[in-house]
Write a protein that holds these residues in place. Structure first.
Motif, short mmCIF file in Angstrom:
data_model
loop_
_atom_site.label_atom_id
_atom_site.label_comp_id
_atom_site.label_asym_id
_atom_site.label_seq_id
_atom_site.Cartn_x
_atom_site.Cartn_y
_atom_site.Cartn_z
N PHE A 177 32.78 55.12 28.36
CA PHE A 177 32.80 53.69 28.67
C PHE A 177 32.21 53.44 30.05
O PHE A 177 31.43 52.50 30.25
CB PHE A 177 34.22 53.14 28.62
N ARG A 178 32.58 54.29 31.01
CA ARG A 178 32.05 54.11 32.38
C ARG A 178 30.55 54.35 32.42
O ARG A 178 29.79 53.55 32.98
CB ARG A 178 32.75 55.08 33.33
N SER A 179 30.11 55.45 31.83
CA SER A 179 28.68 55.78 31.85
C SER A 179 27.87 54.73 31.10
O SER A 179 26.74 54.42 31.49
CB SER A 179 28.45 57.16 31.22
N GLY A 180 28.42 54.18 30.03
CA GLY A 180 27.72 53.18 29.24
C GLY A 180 27.87 51.77 29.76
O GLY A 180 27.36 50.82 29.14
N GLN A 181 28.55 51.59 30.90
CA GLN A 181 28.74 50.27 31.53
C GLN A 181 29.26 49.26 30.50
O GLN A 181 28.74 48.17 30.34
CB GLN A 181 27.42 49.77 32.15
N LEU A 182 30.33 49.66 29.81
CA LEU A 182 30.91 48.82 28.78
C LEU A 182 31.49 47.54 29.38
O LEU A 182 32.16 47.57 30.41
CB LEU A 182 32.03 49.60 28.06
N ASP A 183 31.19 46.41 28.72
CA ASP A 183 31.90 45.18 29.02
C ASP A 183 33.35 45.41 28.61
O ASP A 183 33.66 45.53 27.42
CB ASP A 183 31.28 44.01 28.24
N VAL A 184 34.24 45.50 29.59
CA VAL A 184 35.61 45.92 29.32
C VAL A 184 36.31 44.98 28.33
O VAL A 184 37.28 45.36 27.67
CB VAL A 184 36.40 46.02 30.65
N ARG A 185 35.79 43.77 28.18
CA ARG A 185 36.40 42.84 27.22
C ARG A 185 36.22 43.31 25.78
O ARG A 185 37.00 42.92 24.90
CB ARG A 185 35.82 41.44 27.42
N LEU A 225 42.37 49.65 32.82
CA LEU A 225 42.21 48.35 33.48
C LEU A 225 42.62 48.43 34.95
O LEU A 225 41.99 47.80 35.81
CB LEU A 225 43.05 47.28 32.76
N ASN A 226 43.65 49.18 35.24
CA ASN A 226 44.09 49.32 36.63
C ASN A 226 43.01 50.01 37.47
O ASN A 226 42.84 49.70 38.65
CB ASN A 226 45.39 50.13 36.69
N GLU A 227 42.27 50.94 36.87
CA GLU A 227 41.21 51.64 37.59
C GLU A 227 40.00 50.76 37.82
O GLU A 227 39.37 50.82 38.88
CB GLU A 227 40.80 52.90 36.82
N GLU A 252 32.99 47.35 40.30
CA GLU A 252 31.94 46.44 39.86
C GLU A 252 32.06 46.10 38.38
O GLU A 252 31.56 45.08 37.92
CB GLU A 252 30.56 47.06 40.12
N VAL A 253 32.74 46.96 37.62
CA VAL A 253 32.93 46.71 36.19
C VAL A 253 33.63 45.38 35.97
O VAL A 253 33.40 44.69 34.97
CB VAL A 253 33.74 47.86 35.56
N ASN A 264 33.37 42.63 37.75
CA ASN A 264 32.65 41.44 38.22
C ASN A 264 32.43 40.45 37.10
O ASN A 264 31.83 40.77 36.07
CB ASN A 264 31.31 41.85 38.84
N GLY A 265 32.94 39.23 37.31
CA GLY A 265 32.77 38.18 36.32
C GLY A 265 33.87 38.15 35.27
O GLY A 265 33.99 37.17 34.52
N TYR A 266 34.68 39.21 35.20
CA TYR A 266 35.71 39.28 34.16
C TYR A 266 37.11 39.46 34.77
O TYR A 266 38.03 39.90 34.09
CB TYR A 266 35.46 40.45 33.20
N LYS A 267 37.28 39.18 36.06
CA LYS A 267 38.54 39.50 36.73
C LYS A 267 39.72 38.76 36.12
O LYS A 267 40.83 39.31 36.02
CB LYS A 267 38.42 39.20 38.22
N GLU A 268 39.51 37.51 35.71
CA GLU A 268 40.62 36.76 35.10
C GLU A 268 41.05 37.41 33.80
O GLU A 268 42.25 37.56 33.52
CB GLU A 268 40.19 35.32 34.88
N ASP A 269 40.07 37.82 32.97
CA ASP A 269 40.39 38.45 31.70
C ASP A 269 41.12 39.77 31.92
O ASP A 269 42.11 40.08 31.22
CB ASP A 269 39.11 38.70 30.90
#
Length: 858
Positions: free
Chosen positions: A373-381, A432-434, A439-440, A442-447
């Protein structure tokens, strides 16, 4: 071995199209150049076909061959080999040990009749060295024994350029630049025909099976090795890839990256160059030709021609992922980098990593999934959306299309297994805590923060309050409803969430015991943490006194743990904080230590203020009856350390404060800061009788200074010891110890004049030995330096003599090379290159006028 469908076998030229009802016609060789396909037969005919590729949306492409013409070459022998030279519009045809040139369009021989005779087989140099675009370089194995010949072939003529003899009869050859890869009777070799250097590769028995030599890329070849191995070799004679294991009966091989394709009597096998595994097997009987032409792989039997059509690499990777073969898919994806444009590859590879991550996640391989997930820059949502109701209701997120996985939600993924579901939730909490502070997010902090709060609340996790008291982006509406649902009795946590809506005083009341809530025993520390990171400066200042009253050491962290750039703003200026802390002496000391020692602020008033506070505490402790304990010693050590290390405090001011305080060590340090070293050493020697401290003083006072300064300090200390006279036995012993322990710090000649005549040589033996050793070392070092200087002077003298050895003729017709005026007197400057200039011109010009380099010697 795990199969994958990498190629499909498609017919290109049917038997009827080539030979009709003639049974005895056999295909001997094939050549393909763009859309032009040439076939050579055993009855000396060359056929020309036009290939049309027709893509099929749901399957592999099909090919249609249209016959253009055919021509007999006039021999009764088969056509052995065909090679196209498109730049010359020529086809090189090997028949009856002779290479002829024919027109690619009409198959007519060139009018000049140019040909190469006596060729058993030949190869084109695909990395030519001639630099002429209108010729091709051809290497032939001559019918003459043990001979290789190099030719340049032009449009209507040929020219021999090199003939090479070999130790054994060559059987096969491939060419790259100046390098020939040769299969001899018993071994393979690399031969540089430009330098004549040969290098053995490995042995091979040609009597057991025919050799294979195939150029597969720049300076790299594929060879049929012993034991059914496909070996790779570079022109340097090394292998940069692991071998592939194919059939013992392979008769042809080629490379279509990232695969090695091999042909034997019954099968076509496909092997990966990335992991050396066999990936596919295609039945193919009676095949005897396997070649690649500009990326197109053609195989042929004696009756028909076929094309191996590769499936798109993306389709192959998706097939592997669908089969849960993650490692193979990633290896193949990395190998595809060279065949796909950079930007397109990066997008494709990121998506593959994300898909692989979800596959590992579904198999509960959480560590592997997290890395992917980290290497693929997954949208954590994408991950959060698998967990029902975790995303805020206001979130605009929609899943990727096409989807990254096949699961609707976590219930489907775990098939209702509660233990697996709990493991998945624990993984998401950790992940999520990590990522929430990277930068992962960014833009999704509320979610992210809202989902993390819901997970913590549902699991009754201790980290819930840590999340709430620090800066967070939880959406109040979603979070409040979730807390009410899962934690109806946790009234205190609910208050933390709505700290802006409910008075802060309630927190204070809980700590003071006015309101009963036993949720957390360490609530006071949480309040300090909250105020430390709180952006509401009015709230911080309003409750600063309260937290300091509870505990000065803990409460001061509200200011010491706050970022310094924020402290230096008007809202939390250090001067304002110091003014606030004047009522709290312990907290004030902690804060000044933070500024001076931790942050190293270079401001005199902070250093002086801290030193005064230390001094006052030491004096207070000394005045009390119990002030001689460890605490007093610790504070005094801090004071001494500050006085020694800092150069910013007001020395005279502190000396005045120390007067009559009975702190000789501190007084000595301050005298040293003023350069009054004799006074300082006198205090250490005569008042404290601390000879070790006196030696240490000499060392720290001279730290970072020139050697003469340290020597002066040690001589001063020695003089103080000796000034007491022979009767002062204790000082005499200290003087002897000083000399013996620090022999290299003294000038031995001066010391010997200072010492009493009654002292024996044996008493000073360590000093004398050290001084002699240091003197001898210094003398020898000077001798080496002198020898080097003499050697350099000799070199310059020699150069000068060489310059003087040639005469210089000067006349009034000679011109200065700088000002271009004649010489009026026999005085000049001569540069090493022979140029003559006026002395005054040379004085104002330091570079040689006719050279870009300076004229360093005259």
């Amino acid at each position: 071995m795990m199969n994958i469908k990498a190629f499909t076998l498609v017919s290109a030229v049917e038997r009827e199209l080539l030979m009709g009802d003639k049974e005895r016609i056999n295909i001997e060789c094939v050549e393909c150049c763009g859309r032009d396909l040439y076939v050579g037969t055993n009855d000396c005919f060359v056929y020309h076909f036009l290939l049309e590729e027709r893509p099929v949306p749901a399957g592999p492409a099909t090919f249609t061959a249209t016959k253009q013409l055919h021509r007999h070459l006039g021999f009764k022998k088969p056509v052995n080999e065909l090679r196209a030279a498109s730049a010359l519009n020529r086809l090189l045809v090997l028949c009856d040990n002779s290479i002829s040139l024919v027109n690619m369009l009409n198959l007519e021989p060139v009018p000049s009749g140019a040909r190469i005779k006596g060729a058993a087989t030949f190869a084109l140099n695909e990395n030519p060295v001639s630099g002429d675009p209108f010729c091709v370089e051809v290497c032939i194995i001559s019918v003459k024994r043990r001979t290789i010949q190099m030719f340049l072939v032009y449009e209507d003529r040929v020219q021999i350029v090199k003939e090479v003899s070999t130790s054994e009869q060559p059987l096969a050859v491939a060419v790259d630049g100046h390098f020939l890869c040769l299969a001899l009777t018993t071994q393979y070799i690399i031969h540089n025909y430009s330098t004549g250097v040969s290098q053995d590769l490995f042995p091979y028995c040609s009597e057991e099976r025919p050799p294979i030599v195939k150029r597969i890329g720049r300076q790299e070849f594929l060879l049929a090795g012993p034991g059914g191995l496909g070996m790779f070799a570079t022109v340097a004679g090394i292998s940069q890839r692991a071998p592939v294991h194919w059939s013992e009966n392979v008769i042809g091989a080629t490379v279509s990256f990232p695969y090695v394709i091999a042909l034997d009597d019954e099968f076509i096998t496909v092997h990966s160059m990335l992991d050396q595994q066999q990936k596919q097997t295609l039945p193919f009987k009676e095949g005897h030709i396997l070649q690649d032409f500009e990326g197109r792989v053609i195989v042929a039997t004696s009756k028909g021609v076929y094309i191996l059509v590769p499936l798109p690499l993306e389709k192959q990777i998706q097939d592997l992922l669908a089969s849960r073969r993650v490692e193979e898919a990633l290896v193949l994806a990395k190998g595809a980098r060279r065949n796909i444009p950079k930007e397109k590859f990066q997008v494709m590879y990121r998506r593959i990593l994300q898909q692989a991550g979800f596959i590992q996640f579904a198999q509960l391989q959480f560590l592997e999934a997290k890395e992917l997930f980290r290497s693929g820059q997954l949208d954590v949502r994408e991950l959060i959306s698998l967990y029902p109701f975790l995303l805020p209701t206001s979130s605009s997120f929609t899943r990727s299309h096409p989807p990254l996985h096949e699961y609707a939600d976590l219930n489907q993924l775990t098939q209702g297994d509660q233990e697996k579901m709990a493991k998945c939730k624990r993984f998401l909490m950790s992940y999520l805590n990590e990522v929430r502070s990277t930068e992962v997010a960014n833009g999704y902090k509320e979610d992210i923060d809202t989902a993390l709060l819901k997970l913590y609340a549902e699991a009754d996790h201790d980290s819930l309050l840590d999340l709430l008291v620090t800066e967070n982006f939880c959406l109040l509406t979603d979070s409040a409803a979730w807390l009410e649902k899962h934690m109806p009795l946790r009234f205190f946590s609910f208050l933390f969430l709505f700290f802006f809506l409910i008075p802060f005083q309630l927190w204070v009341n809980i700590v003071n015991g006015d309101v009963q809530d036993s949720t957390r025993s360490d609530l006071y520390e949480y309040i300090v943490d909250f105020l430390t990171y709180c952006l509401d400066e009015e709230l911080v200042w309003a409750y600063a006194d309260w937290v300091l009253q509870k505990s000065e050491e803990v409460g001061v962290q509200v200011f010491t743990r706050r970022p310094l750039d924020e402290q230096q703003k008007n809202s939390f200026n250090p001067d304002d904080i110091i003014n606030c802390l004047k009522k709290y002496p312990k907290a004030l000391v902690k804060y000044l230590e933070h500024l001076v020692i931790d942050k190293r602020l270079q401001k005199e008033e902070y250093h002086t203020h801290l030193a005064v506070l230390y001094l006052e505490e030491v004096l207070q402790q000394r005045a009390s009856t119990s002030g001689k304990g460890a605490e007093a010693t610790e504070t005094q050590a801090k004071l001494r350390r500050l006085l020694q290390k800092s150069d910013l405090y007001r020395v005279h001011f502190l000396l005045e404060r120390l007067r009559g305080a009975g702190l000789p060590m501190e007084s000595a340090i301050l005298h040293g800061k003023l350069g009054e070293h004799e006074k300082a050493l006198h205090i250490l020697v005569h008042e404290l009788r601390d000879f070790a401290a006196a030696e240490d003083y000499c060392l720290w006072c001279s730290e970072g200074r020139e050697p003469p300064h340290r020597q002066h300090l040690f001589h001063t200390l020695l003089a103080i010891y000796l000034r007491a006279g022979p009767a002062a036995h204790e000082l005499a012993v200290a003087a002897v110890d000083l000399l013996n322990h620090h022999a290299t710090e003294f000038d031995a000649a001066q010391v010997l004049q200072m010492l009493p005549d009654t002292w024996s040589v044996q008493l000073l033996c360590p000093f004398l030995m050290g001084a002699m050793r240091d003197s001898v070392h210094a003398r020898r070092t000077m001798q080496v330096a002198l020898g080097l200087a003499r050697s350099e002077n000799l070199i310059y003298t020699y150069d000068k003599m060489k310059l003087k050895g040639s005469s210089v003729r000067l006349s009034d017709k000679k011109l200065c090379q700088i000002c271009q005026n004649p010489f009026c007197e026999p005085v000049f400057v001569r540069y090493p290159n022979g140029g003559l200039v006026h002395t005054h011109c040379a004085a104002s010009r330091h570079t040689n006028p006719s050279s870009s380099s300076p004229g360093t010697r005259t």
